[in-house]
Design an enzyme around this catalytic site. Structure first.
Site, PDB file in Angstrom:
ATOM      1  CE  LYS A  44      -0.657   8.501 -13.066  1.00  0.00           C
ATOM      2  NZ  LYS A  44      -0.562   7.511 -11.633  1.00  0.00           N
ATOM      3  CG  ASP A 130       4.207   0.445  -1.959  1.00  0.00           C
ATOM      4  OD1 ASP A 130       4.653   0.643  -0.423  1.00  0.00           O
ATOM      5  OD2 ASP A 130       4.425  -0.491  -1.623  1.00  0.00           O
TER       6      ASP A 130
END
Lengths: 292, 489
Positions: A44, A130
């Site tokens: 992102k 994660d």
């Protein structure tokens, strides 16, 4: 020979407030006089936005897409208080391999010896979610980061992600990988939430670095494209981030965590579910964890 | 100067480190003019045939270390060609005085679909230990592949852990094929691993000269003996021990500048072993310069002069004789960059007109940043320009097209599989894999005689051309040879 910067990696479930926390730590460390680089490891590529008035920067992988030879300096921008901002970037959602993107981006900076050249005191990696694959483990191995901190709320899925990260750290700990510094407990509103995090860190043999309450000041600052440290330096929330930065600065000894096995984690979560129902229904019980 | 950064686990590929290119066509002087002004631009091809893979080139560098074993960490197909180096090791061993060439030990972790999902770390760790107990090697080399690179296996961490446990160097070599289009990046990856993990800091100076080379015949010992030094060959037929003390050598020389570039740079920058600043000794002028540079570096200029005088006397009359017999002949060269330049020098020295060359890549600079060591610069300086110089990473469709137009008297090749294109067109073709065959003054005699024998015995290739089918269409052979170069569509 130039000094070796202290390199830390901040992990946590997506949307938990990693970039917010990381940017405020960077801002607070730079206010303390340190030379800081924040390295966003998320496709992102918005880790460093609040250090640059909300503006995005071209990522390393954007530059690599345009030309095969990239001078690392083209991907380094300065933000608040001259913090060096770098975004690894990555593929569009649903295509390619974001993990390989992190490997490629980190290698590029290492090969060009950027950290040494900029004479940095801190490099802070803000890593997506994660530890889902080998690529996302890069900052915690190969002697890159020395200390890992994980941001979590009291939400079960966030704790699940933190526990997975602990497994990753444990796996690489024998091979000179990074060790766990502690947990940053974010979005704390109710006392039971800090109690849940306290119980989790006790069972996994680590510590809470800071309790960070949910705060409208953070939201206001971010909507203005700034960190809380920059936008509301006098606020209570800014004082909390500064305290967190000081604790990280004073932190030197990390350790191997003891992640819970899946069944242990499930049983632990179930026990908390019962406790929360009891709290909701007003049942009077003996305190479960420390601090109550 | 390009910095040799041994802190990073993976070597910076040539495109990035040296601005190496794989696409160019023009004269040699045009190529050099572009590289000098920083205007060298890689021209992409809009169509290419297959390329070699870096993992294979890294394997080439480490498989021939006598007491080492190699583990390819990837799907088994990535190691399907590696047995070639076992063959190379066996057949060339006599050139280095090794009478009983030991078996090469090459393994694959055989990564499966399941491993790409769940990770291959454990499989690699288990393989290292199994290999260590089975073969008792002095060093274990792990070469990575695209699969292990993409899934992000922690090859470095696993190697380090195994090294600590086993007490022998376990060298992680990062040579994923997708990282570079320049085949020599794979050599660099092998050397990078060796420089990081095998080479020890020097404790003393030794009377040795590092010779960074392939597996050619030993021409160096005869010269070096007169300087009271011996060659320390790197890496073919070296041992873990001899590689470890390469930091204690008096100098490093290379059979081919492009091959030796990275390790010479590493040994010079990190351990103070000077790289010889002279183009490799092919052709009289370059051999004179090379011996003089070595004599100066060792503080024995008189020894160099004595060797030059003796060798001139012994070999140059034969060279003159060969020149007369080869007069008017023409040739085309296909080879790797540095060695190809050297072959052009050998041709020029023998009075053979080079009609062009197809060289696999071009480095505008080397890792010890010295133009005197640039064999193309030396060749053009000594003998003048070469037309039809193509930088072409083994694109055989271009080679066939060019050969069909130029029709030289002989095709010289350094790599297996290239001469067949000349032979099918009826052009006598000479494959010499021993890169030292043309080295020094006697090398001119060696090559001159071999060329003469080939051009005078052309009946076989003529016959072959009458009975072979060219797989390339008439249409393609009528197109300009570089029709697909410089068009990025």
């Amino acid at each position: 020979m130039s000094k070796q910067p202290k390199q830390i990696a901040i992990y946590g479930k997506g949307g938990i407030g990693k970039s917010t926390t990381t940017s405020n730590i960077s801002a607070a460390l730079s206010d303390m006089g340190y030379r800081v680089m924040q390295f966003g490891c998320d496709p992102k590529a918005d880790s460093t936005n609040t250090l640059r008035d909300g503006a995005s920067i071209p990522t390393i992988l954007d530059l690599l897409r345009e030309k095969k030879k990239v001078d690392a300096h083209e991907a380094i921008f300065t933000g608040y208080n001259n913090i060096y901002c770098v975004e690894a970037g990555g593929p569009a959602p649903g295509v390619g391999c974001a993990g390989r993107g992190i490997i490629t981006a980190v290698q590029l900076l290492k090969q060009q010896r950027v950290f040494e050249e900029l004479d940095l005191d801190y490099v802070i990696y803000d890593v997506l979610g994660d530890v889902v694959c080998g690529g996302f483990a890069v900052p915690i191995r190969e002697g890159i980061a020395q200390h890992v901190f994980t941001v979590t709320s009291a939400d079960f899925m966030a704790i699940y992600a933190a526990n997975n990260l602990f497994k990753g750290i444990q796996k690489y700990s024998n091979a000179g990988g990074a060790l766990l510094g502690g947990v940053i407990a974010n979005s704390m509103v109710h006392p039971y939430q800090s109690e849940i995090v306290d119980d989790f860190v006790r069972r996994t043999h680590t510590q809470v670095m800071q309790y960070v309450p949910r705060s409208i000041t953070v939201t206001q600052s971010e909507l203005g494209g700034k960190t809380t440290i920059e936008a509301s330096p006098q606020s209570t929330q800014a004082a909390i981030y500064r305290q967190l930065a000081r604790r990280i600065d004073e932190h030197h000894q990390s350790a191997v965590p003891h992640p819970l096995e899946p069944s242990e984690l499930r049983d632990w979560a179930a026990s908390w579910a019962d406790t929360l129902v009891a709290i909701e229904s007003g049942e009077v019980r003996e305190a479960v964890g420390a601090g109550i | 100067m390009p910095e040799v950064n041994l802190h990073a686990s993976a070597v910076a590929v040539r495109e990035i480190r040296l601005n190496t290119i794989t696409g160019f066509t023009g004269k040699a002087t045009e190529l050099l003019a572009q590289q000098r002004c920083g205007g060298l631009v890689d021209q992409p091809r809009s169509f290419t045939q297959c390329l070699g893979c870096s993992t294979s080139n890294a394997a080439c560098m480490v498989t021939l270390v006598q007491d080492g074993v190699v583990i390819s960490h990837g799907p088994v197909g990535c190691s399907s060609c590696l047995h070639e180096f076992a063959f190379t090791y066996r057949v060339n061993a006599p050139l280095r005085g090794i009478s009983h060439a030991s078996q090469r030990h090459i393994y694959s972790t055989n990564l499966s679909e399941e491993d790409t999902v769940f990770g291959g770390n454990q499989k690699l760790a288990d393989t290292i230990r199994a290999v260590a107990s089975r073969d008792d090697p002095r060093v274990i080399f792990i070469i990575t592949t695209c699969a292990s690179g993409i899934i992000g296996d922690d090859v470095e961490g696993i190697a380090d852990q195994a090294e600590e446990e086993l007490g022998i160097p376990v060298v992680a070599i990062f040579c994923e094929g997708f990282r570079s289009k320049v085949w020599t990046s794979g050599f660099d990856a092998g050397y990078h691993g060796i420089a990081r993990k095998l080479v020890r800091p020097p404790r003393q100076k030794r009377p040795i000269i590092n010779v960074i080379n392939f597996w050619g015949s030993d021409i160096f010992s005869r010269w070096f003996k007169r300087f009271d030094v011996t060659p320390n060959f790197i890496t073919p037929y070296a041992t873990a021990e001899s590689l470890s003390y390469s930091s204690e050598a008096l100098a490093s020389v290379q059979a081919c500048t492009t091959l030796g570039s990275y390790l010479s740079g590493a040994l010079e920058q990190h351990y103070g072993v000077p790289a010889l600043r002279a183009a490799p000794p092919y052709g009289v002028a370059a051999t004179d310069r090379w011996l003089r540079a070595l004599g100066a570096l060792l503080g024995k200029p008189e020894v160099a002069e004595a060797i030059i005088a003796d060798d001139h006397e012994q070999f140059l009359p034969q060279v003159h004789e060969l020149r007369a017999r080869l007069k008017g002949r023409s040739a085309y060269v296909t080879a790797g960059a540095g060695h190809g330049h050297s072959l052009l020098a050998v041709l020029a020295e023998l009075g053979i007109r080079a009609q062009g060359a197809s060289l696999f890549h071009h480095d505008p600079v080397n890792d010890f940043d010295n133009e005197d060591a640039d064999a193309l610069v030396a060749m053009v300086h000594d003998y003048g320009d070469v037309p039809n110089l193509s930088i072409c990473n083994k694109q055989e469709f271009e080679l066939v097209n060019v050969l069909n137009r130029i029709r030289p008297d002989i095709l010289l090749a350094r790599h297996g599989g290239m001469t067949l294109w000349g032979a099918k067109l009826g052009i006598p073709s000479l494959l010499i894999g021993d890169e030292h065959f043309g080295m020094g003054y006697e090398g001119l005699v060696n090559y001159g005689e071999a060329i003469l024998e080939s051009v005078e015995n052309d009946e076989f290739v003529k016959n072959l051309s009458r009975h072979s089918v060219n797989p390339y269409s008439k249409w393609w052979l009528e197109q300009p040879p570089y029709a697909f170069l410089g068009d990025d569509t």
